[in-house]
Design a protein around this motif. Structure first.
Motif, PDB file in Angstrom:
ATOM      1  N   VAL A 115       1.562   4.193  -3.000  1.00 58.20           N
ATOM      2  CA  VAL A 115       0.868   5.383  -2.437  1.00 58.20           C
ATOM      3  C   VAL A 115       2.573   6.713  -2.873  1.00 58.20           C
ATOM      4  CG1 VAL A 115       0.955   7.859  -0.641  1.00 58.20           C
ATOM      5  CG2 VAL A 115      -0.426   5.533  -0.534  1.00 58.20           C
ATOM      6  N   GLY A 171       0.672  -1.304   0.294  1.00 56.51           N
ATOM      7  CA  GLY A 171      -0.096  -0.045   0.482  1.00 56.51           C
ATOM      8  C   GLY A 171       0.880   1.406   0.251  1.00 56.51           C
ATOM      9  N   TYR A 231      -5.973   6.410   3.307  1.00 52.57           N
ATOM     10  CA  TYR A 231      -5.730   7.418   2.023  1.00 52.57           C
ATOM     11  C   TYR A 231      -7.072   6.761   0.434  1.00 52.57           C
ATOM     12  CZ  TYR A 231      -1.767   8.335   3.976  1.00 52.57           C
ATOM     13  OH  TYR A 231      -0.493   8.399   4.720  1.00 52.57           O
ATOM     14  N   TYR A 232      -6.602   5.541   0.199  1.00 51.26           N
ATOM     15  CA  TYR A 232      -7.398   4.587  -0.869  1.00 51.26           C
ATOM     16  C   TYR A 232      -8.968   5.678  -0.700  1.00 51.26           C
ATOM     17  CZ  TYR A 232      -9.687   1.714  -4.417  1.00 51.26           C
ATOM     18  OH  TYR A 232     -10.189   0.724  -5.651  1.00 51.26           O
ATOM     19  N   TRP A 233      -9.704   5.054   0.915  1.00 51.39           N
ATOM     20  CA  TRP A 233     -10.843   5.613   1.018  1.00 51.39           C
ATOM     21  C   TRP A 233     -11.202   6.932   0.551  1.00 51.39           C
ATOM     22  CZ3 TRP A 233     -12.403   5.481   6.524  1.00 51.39           C
ATOM     23  CH2 TRP A 233     -14.068   5.621   6.777  1.00 51.39           C
ATOM     24  N   PRO A 272      -2.306   3.627   4.338  1.00 53.12           N
ATOM     25  CA  PRO A 272      -3.018   3.685   2.760  1.00 53.12           C
ATOM     26  C   PRO A 272      -4.488   3.152   2.644  1.00 53.12           C
ATOM     27  CG  PRO A 272      -1.494   1.933   2.956  1.00 53.12           C
ATOM     28  CD  PRO A 272      -0.884   2.632   4.637  1.00 53.12           C
ATOM     29  N   LEU A 273      -5.177   2.549   3.656  1.00 50.70           N
ATOM     30  CA  LEU A 273      -6.332   2.341   2.793  1.00 50.70           C
ATOM     31  C   LEU A 273      -7.514   3.593   3.294  1.00 50.70           C
ATOM     32  CD1 LEU A 273      -6.410  -1.991   5.070  1.00 50.70           C
ATOM     33  CD2 LEU A 273      -5.950  -1.127   2.392  1.00 50.70           C
ATOM     34  N   PHE A 300      -6.690   9.620  -5.013  1.00 52.16           N
ATOM     35  CA  PHE A 300      -5.348   8.062  -4.206  1.00 52.16           C
ATOM     36  C   PHE A 300      -6.377   7.479  -5.543  1.00 52.16           C
ATOM     37  CE2 PHE A 300      -3.104  11.044  -1.808  1.00 52.16           C
ATOM     38  CZ  PHE A 300      -2.118  10.325  -1.868  1.00 52.16           C
ATOM     39  N   ARG A 301      -7.826   7.617  -5.170  1.00 54.34           N
ATOM     40  CA  ARG A 301      -8.485   6.033  -6.000  1.00 54.34           C
ATOM     41  C   ARG A 301      -8.165   5.915  -7.522  1.00 54.34           C
ATOM     42  NH1 ARG A 301     -12.513   6.928  -2.693  1.00 54.34           N
ATOM     43  NH2 ARG A 301     -13.323   8.568  -3.903  1.00 54.34           N
ATOM     44  N   CYS A 324      -4.740   5.426  -8.454  1.00 48.60           N
ATOM     45  CA  CYS A 324      -4.106   3.252  -7.870  1.00 48.60           C
ATOM     46  C   CYS A 324      -5.066   2.457  -9.196  1.00 48.60           C
ATOM     47  CB  CYS A 324      -5.032   3.300  -6.554  1.00 48.60           C
ATOM     48  SG  CYS A 324      -4.614   1.762  -6.174  1.00 48.60           S
TER      49      CYS A 324
END
Length: 380
Positions: free
Chosen positions: A63, A59, A332-334, A329-330, A339-340, A343
């Motif tokens: 990033v 993760g 950030y993605y959420w 990192p989870l 970032f999503r 990614c």
């Protein structure tokens, strides 16, 4: 005389028959630790650490790659988040594998020198992550409460260099043996043990103040100020639902002059970045507050440090500390759409299940601008 001679001989016999004290060897200590950690619990700890290690490594690498490869992602906040991700990534590479081996073997097998170096690296990466969260929290406070946007990408890079330098200065004494750490340790990695030396206590207290207590209080103050400002803004929006701010809106290019700027705009859009930082702060507090209290109790309590369950307690708390590196990192993605999207762009085509969105989006206005409305620069 005969009576005195008889008493003297009896004393010599009793002294000679007294058994010498039994020394606790590292092997015996390791056997006690093995008995305190059952095999199912040992398997659970190993599985949990392997999972955390893989998630934290993959993760945070993603990033760092996103910020490095995409110019649109190199805003001040994203650069700071990349520094935080790099610290978490290095923690996963240089500390977690050795803690995993120690959990499996219940013994530190890497020597005294690497024990000191690993402790230094552990606190170096941890303090850098805390410093980044502190900087971002202060930046959100200046934007939302003070209506000032002073953090540019260049300043963010300078602050990163300064924080890495300060973190290294504070953690470097551990690598040269001050304060001394026990080898083999009674924990999955080299941690502070019990000591009666005032210098040992002073160093640990300074480290805990710089790492946890001072950043926690400062971030708590900033978040309370931000929440208070948001509450006042919500009250103003409900009190003046038809308020207009044509002049400021036209300057920002948000609306045309023919369309009024309504004050009842989407508040979740304006506070989303703050909410993300608040979540990161909450995760940091939950993961590191127990370890901080545990470290302070350890250096002052001999009974706590020499408990048979100390290894098991240390493993639980270190597992919780490392969990933060995997959760960041989870989060950030959420929470962060850029970032999503980035990614998803980095994923191979056969792994993509969602439609792609344009990735080269850039910031069109200053973050502080969306919080300003009216001739008096009132915060929205």
């Amino acid at each position: 005389m005969d009576l005195l001679l008889f008493l003297k001989q009896s004393a010599n016999v009793s002294v000679g028959s007294r058994s010498p004290p039994v020394a606790i060897t590292p092997t015996a200590q390791a056997q006690d630790i093995r008995q305190s950690v059952s095999l199912p619990l040992q398997i659970f700890f190993s599985f949990a650490m392997i999972t955390i290690l893989l998630v934290a490594l993959s993760g945070n690498v993603v990033v760092c790659l996103m910020v490095y490869q995409r110019s649109a992602m190199r805003s001040a906040i994203n650069i700071l988040l990349a520094s935080l991700a790099f610290a978490d990534m290095m923690l996963a590479i240089l500390n977690m594998p050795f803690a995993l081996v120690t959990v499996v073997t219940t013994n530190w097998i890497f020597g005294t020198l690497f024990c000191r170096v690993s402790a230094m690296l552990f606190w170096l990466f941890v303090m850098e992550g805390v410093a980044v969260l502190l900087i971002i929290s202060i930046d959100r406070f200046l934007i939302i409460v003070q209506k000032q946007d002073k953090l540019s990408p260049q300043r963010a890079k300078c602050l990163i260099v300064v924080t890495w330098g300060l973190s290294f200065i504070i953690s470097f004494p551990l690598s040269v043996g001050f304060p001394p750490l026990d080898t083999p340790p009674r924990a999955p990695q080299c941690v502070f043990g019990y000591s009666t030396e005032p210098g040992y206590h002073a160093y640990v207290l300074i480290l805990m103040l710089a790492f946890f207590f001072i950043p926690f209080l400062v971030m708590l103050y900033t978040f309370m100020g931000i929440l208070n400002t948001i509450r006042h803004n919500a009250i103003r929006i409900h009190s003046h639902p038809d308020g207009m701010c044509l002049s400021q809106a036209s300057k920002l290019g948000l609306l045309s002059l023919q369309r009024p700027f309504q004050m009842n705009i989407d508040m979740s859009f304006k506070t989303r970045a703050f909410t993300t930082i608040l979540i990161l702060f909450s995760v940091f507090t939950v993961c590191w507050a127990p370890f901080t209290a545990y470290s302070l109790v350890t250096i002052f309590s001999d009974d706590f440090y020499h408990k048979n369950s100390f290894f098991q307690i240390s493993t639980w708390l270190l597992w919780l500390c490392y969990l933060k590196s995997a959760l960041n990192p989870l989060i950030y993605y959420w929470r962060i759409k850029k970032f999503r999207d980035a990614c998803l762009d980095l994923m191979p085509k056969y792994f993509k299940f969602l439609p792609q969105l344009p990735g080269n989006t850039k910031r069109r206005i200053q973050p502080s601008a969306v919080y300003v409305c009216g001739e008096h620069r009132s915060v929205v």
